[in-house]
Design a protein around this motif. Sequence first.
Motif, PDB file in Angstrom:
ATOM      1  N   ASN A 133       0.861  -1.186   0.000  1.00  0.00           N
ATOM      2  CA  ASN A 133       0.000   0.000   0.000  1.00  0.00           C
ATOM      3  C   ASN A 133       0.896   1.235   0.000  1.00  0.00           C
ATOM      4  OD1 ASN A 133      -2.197  -1.657   0.314  1.00  0.00           O
ATOM      5  ND2 ASN A 133      -2.603  -1.114   2.446  1.00  0.00           N
ATOM      6  N   PHE A 141      -4.276   7.240  -2.646  1.00  0.00           N
ATOM      7  CA  PHE A 141      -3.891   5.979  -2.036  1.00  0.00           C
ATOM      8  C   PHE A 141      -3.891   4.903  -3.112  1.00  0.00           C
ATOM      9  CE2 PHE A 141      -5.441   1.980  -0.109  1.00  0.00           C
ATOM     10  CZ  PHE A 141      -4.391   1.735   0.766  1.00  0.00           C
ATOM     11  N   GLU A 177      -3.697   0.765  -3.321  1.00  0.00           N
ATOM     12  CA  GLU A 177      -3.618  -0.482  -2.576  1.00  0.00           C
ATOM     13  C   GLU A 177      -2.607  -1.417  -3.236  1.00  0.00           C
ATOM     14  OE1 GLU A 177      -7.447  -2.090  -1.638  1.00  0.00           O
ATOM     15  OE2 GLU A 177      -6.578  -4.009  -1.034  1.00  0.00           O
TER      16      GLU A 177
HETATM   17  C1  LIG Z   1      -3.769  -1.991   2.457  1.00  0.00           C
HETATM   18  O1  LIG Z   1      -4.956  -1.268   2.275  1.00  0.00           O
HETATM   19  C2  LIG Z   1      -6.146  -2.070   2.352  1.00  0.00           C
HETATM   20  C3  LIG Z   1      -7.344  -1.199   1.944  1.00  0.00           C
HETATM   21  O2  LIG Z   1      -7.334  -0.010   2.630  1.00  0.00           O
HETATM   22  C4  LIG Z   1      -6.261  -2.633   3.758  1.00  0.00           C
HETATM   23  O3  LIG Z   1      -7.416  -3.459   3.851  1.00  0.00           O
HETATM   24  C5  LIG Z   1      -5.006  -3.457   4.073  1.00  0.00           C
HETATM   25  O4  LIG Z   1      -5.041  -3.895   5.403  1.00  0.00           O
HETATM   26  C6  LIG Z   1      -3.743  -2.615   3.856  1.00  0.00           C
HETATM   27  N1  LIG Z   1      -2.576  -3.486   3.984  1.00  0.00           N
HETATM   28  C7  LIG Z   1      -1.526  -3.183   4.731  1.00  0.00           C
HETATM   29  C8  LIG Z   1      -0.418  -4.165   4.766  1.00  0.00           C
HETATM   30  O5  LIG Z   1      -1.466  -2.124   5.338  1.00  0.00           O
END
Ligand SMILES: *[C@@H]1O[C@H](CO)[C@@H](O)[C@H](O)[C@H]1NC(C)=O
Length: 484
Positions: free
Chosen positions: A223, A235, A237
């Motif tokens: 992310n 943002f 993902e």
């Molecule tokens: C990345 O972003 C997604 C959507 O916001 C979230 O569900 C996920 O936990 C995040 N992953 C990390 C490793 O931070």
Amino acid sequence: MEAGVYYLLLLALTGISSTLSFYGDSITFQPAHKQKDGTYKVTFHHRQNGRSSCQNKPLHTCESEVCTSFVESSVLQTDQDDTGQGRWCQSEMHATATVRKNQTSFSLNHSSCCWRSNVDGKTNWTSEAELDLGSRSDSHALNSCPLTTTVSSLRVPQNCFSPIHILAHDPDGDHVRCRFSSDAAAPANFTLDESKCVLSTKGEVDVGVHVFELMLEDFSRKNITLTYADGTSVFREGSDMNSPPLCKVKLQFSMEILPPLSNCEHGRVQPMFLSKTPSHGDVLHATMGQKFKLYAQAKATEASINDFQVSGPQNMTKEFKAGEQGTAELILSWTPQHSDLYRIVPVCFTAETNQSQSDMRCVVVLVTQAALIQGTATVTCSPNKMTVALDRSSMPGIDVNFLQLIDSSCSLTSNGTHILGVMSFSTCGTKLLDKGDFLVFANEILSYELSSEVIIRRKAVKIDFSCQFSKNRQHLQLLQPPEV
Ligand SMILES: *[C@@H]1O[C@H](CO)[C@@H](O)[C@H](O)[C@H]1NC(C)=O
Ligand SMILES: *[C@@H]1O[C@H](CO)[C@@H](O)[C@H](O)[C@H]1NC(C)=O
Ligand SMILES: *[C@@H]1O[C@H](CO)[C@@H](O)[C@H](O)[C@H]1NC(C)=O
Ligand SMILES: *[C@@H]1O[C@H](CO)[C@@H](O)[C@H](O)[C@H]1NC(C)=O
Ligand SMILES: *[C@@H]1O[C@H](CO)[C@@H](O)[C@H](O)[C@H]1NC(C)=O
Ligand SMILES: *[C@@H]1O[C@H](CO)[C@@H](O)[C@H](O)[C@H]1NC(C)=O
Ligand SMILES: *[C@@H]1O[C@H](CO)[C@@H](O)[C@H](O)[C@H]1NC(C)=O
Ligand SMILES: *[C@@H]1O[C@H](CO)[C@@H](O)[C@H](O)[C@H]1NC(C)=O
């Protein structure tokens, strides 16, 4: 006055000839950066394929609402068919754009008619690239685009097609997706593995020339947020392939399907690379102001290798040497200039005979400022593990805490005199490489950088080591002193 008129006429003529027959191209961005005044400096290299002459200038522009300056180099031919048959040539030019600080992306778009005549009946082509100018939260730098290129002319006998590995290197370690460009249909019976960037066939392919337009796009694995000059951010993902890519670059090439061969065994009629040759995807290092050399060797016992095709930077020289028993050697030499510093240069090559071509190998060459630390390493190969010992006294200033194996979770240990690494052939990121005549298990010791360090100041270390098995002799052989 008269001289001026002739000059204009000449330009007009070259302009026309450049649209007559197109054989493919590739665009490579150098890592872009934000300058003190807030503008962005974006430099890219453009390689264009041809047959007997490759001096056509691609027509790039940048509107004044987007760029404050746009400077293009002249076009230099970088490769040609040295047998005089005019079967391929390639040229390279570069351009530097100074992009206004209010921009969030930089794009190139250039299209024309006239692919070379092909069995798919395609005419129009578009050369395209787009780079997001947001600052990445993981590297605190602008995104680096995927790197790719091909040799000018892929030549494959109809009955000897083996999957073609297209270079798709991402300097940030992002996920790269390769797809057939949506504005051009894929030639019949060709398929593409989008995540590995491997082109295969799923049925018979027609003899003749096919043309390909692939789009390479990168997506962060983690992310991240991208922050723009006006303070806004978006943002992204990790590995979300439905979000807009960080960068996209188009790769265009032609492939000639040649008449069938009597025998498809590699190394007989079709040339095969030997173990001296770097593996596909290798990252090689060059130092600014010093001569970089790349050696490759190929063999074809029942045909004559008469040249190598090369896709490389301007002023890289190619030397061909015929050897014994159907072997031939390629020596590429290149001295990176100051303007090449931190450039990551894709280089591809193939060995050529009249009837066929070897597989295409591609590497990337990373240009750094200071020489990599050289050192003395001893590799011990045993039937189930390899051990590497670096002599610390041969590498003054080395920082053990910043060294790692390919898989960073495997740690290195040290005693008073040596830095030691022990690994099995299947752990620590050890790669199995099929080098044709040898099977090689390879790993490397690298210095790693904290991701917040944008400019790499510590001395870089890269020590390749490997254990290799001769396929013929079926026993272990130690590769002599590591290449640094
Ligand atoms: C990345 O972003 C997604 C959507 O916001 C979230 O569900 C996920 O936990 C995040 N992953 C990390 C490793 O931070
Ligand atoms: C950026 O600035 C230039 C010059 O001031 C202007 O012409 C252009 O419209 C601006 N673009 C955006 C997207 O604001
Ligand atoms: C470039 O041109 C093609 C064809 O005209 C178009 O489909 C595409 O959207 C354009 N890309 C950009 C980045 O402007
Ligand atoms: C090719 O481009 C020309 C000029 O833009 C256009 O008129 C023509 O319809 C295009 N041909 C195809 C097959 O898309
Ligand atoms: C695709 O392959 C199939 C099976 O080999 C063959 O029957 C078909 O004719 C091929 N299509 C083209 C357009 O060559
Ligand atoms: C290539 O070599 C020529 C002649 O030596 C030189 O003028 C030119 O600047 C070089 N180009 C690059 C990109 O190094
Ligand atoms: C390859 O083709 C060229 C041009 O047709 C010819 O001169 C040369 O003898 C050929 N070489 C071999 C080994 O067949
Ligand atoms: C460190 O390990 C190496 C390799 O096993 C060995 O040759 C060397 O003698 C060791 N040095 C010390 C001080 O134990």
